[in-house]
Design a protein around this motif. Structure first.
Motif, PDB file in Angstrom:
ATOM      1  N   ARG A   1       0.836  -1.207   0.000  1.00 43.89           N
ATOM      2  CA  ARG A   1       0.000   0.000   0.000  1.00 43.89           C
ATOM      3  C   ARG A   1       0.869   1.255   0.000  1.00 43.89           C
TER       4      ARG A   1
ATOM      5  N   ASP B   1       0.618   4.108  -2.915  1.00 44.33           N
ATOM      6  CA  ASP B   1       0.382   5.521  -2.586  1.00 44.33           C
ATOM      7  C   ASP B   1       1.505   6.396  -3.125  1.00 44.33           C
TER       8      ASP B   1
ATOM      9  N   ARG C   1       1.237   6.787  -6.926  1.00 40.25           N
ATOM     10  CA  ARG C   1       0.178   7.749  -7.275  1.00 40.25           C
ATOM     11  C   ARG C   1       0.660   9.175  -7.038  1.00 40.25           C
ATOM     12  N   ASP C   2       1.361   9.388  -5.937  1.00 41.55           N
ATOM     13  CA  ASP C   2       1.899  10.713  -5.653  1.00 41.55           C
ATOM     14  C   ASP C   2       2.938  11.134  -6.689  1.00 41.55           C
TER      15      ASP C   2
END
Length: 259
Positions: free
Chosen positions: A70, A74, A77-78
């Motif tokens: 995860r 994340d 995506r950032d």
């Protein structure tokens, strides 16, 4: 009288070839992976910003735990990309995909089943036919069967325009005209382009490292052979507009002008 049934579907589902990047994880250093992806997006935002990415844990000795995975998702995506699936792997990968709420991409299934289960079972070998007396042997065929015609590959006669994608499944692709900016041509074999290449060209899409790209006028946004790629910003300016070939040598993508 009962009302007529409406059989028209509200949404039409089609399964097709989709250009999705595959991020094969070789070192589970989340911060390093995220920074590398951020640099890719910054260098070529038209290609990588908000690009769909499949996460491939097949290069690791074991699948990461859910918390680490995860954190990686994340971070990616950032960095500017969109993780959309996991590459099919072991049963541990399948459990992780369920925990993360991501699908498995089945196109990698055969590759991993060979890796996880050892070498594929060898083809059965027929026992040799016992020798027979010459008189009882069947007569030799008078003529050999005609050889099948060679496959010319997929030939694309019309220009490939922005937003279009042409895929040659398990064969070469020949484009007789141009590949526009924002267009994509993909082949499991080699790619031959007899006009300007302004979009993306990917050869050896299923891992064929002997595949090549040939282009008469080179302005490519991206070229790749067996997953090894270079973007426009990485290409020497003196090759732009020239006739070139692209190939893989010692795991390095080479681009050179054609004489």
């Amino acid at each position: 009288m009962s009302a007529a049934m409406d059989y028209e579907q509200a949404g039409e589902l089609k399964i097709g070839q989709v250009g999705i990047a595959n991020l094969r994880i070789r070192n589970l250093d989340v911060s390093r992976l995220v920074e590398e992806m951020r640099q890719r997006v910054q260098r070529a935002p038209k290609l990588f910003a908000r690009a769909a990415v499949v996460i491939d844990f097949g290069g690791l000795s074991q699948v990461p735990d859910e918390a680490t995975a995860r954190s990686l998702l994340d971070g990616l995506r950032d960095a500017g990309v969109l993780p959309v699936a996991l590459a099919y792997g072991t049963t541990a990968t399948e459990r992780l995909s369920e925990a993360l709420g991501l699908p498995l991409l089945a196109k990698f299934r055969a590759q991993y089943e060979r890796a996880d289960g050892g070498n594929p079972a060898p083809e059965p070998v027929a026992a040799p036919e016992p020798a027979r007396p010459a008189a009882s042997r069947p007569a030799a065929a008078t003529s050999a069967p005609a050889a099948p015609a060679p496959d010319p590959g997929l030939i694309q006669a019309a220009p490939v325009r922005s937003g279009q994608q042409v895929y040659a499944d398990n064969r070469d692709l020949t484009v007789l005209t141009s590949v526009g900016a924002g267009a994509e041509v993909i082949a499991d074999g080699s790619v031959h382009i007899y006009g300007p290449l302004r979009g993306r060209a990917l050869a050896g899409a299923q891992g064929n490292e002997k595949a090549r790209i040939f282009c008469r006028e080179f302005h490519a946004e991206l070229v790749a052979v067996a997953g090894h790629y270079r973007v426009l910003e990485d290409i020497p300016p003196d090759l732009r507009g020239k006739a070139v070939q692209v190939w893989l040598e010692d795991q390095q993508l080479k681009i050179a002008a054609l004489d």
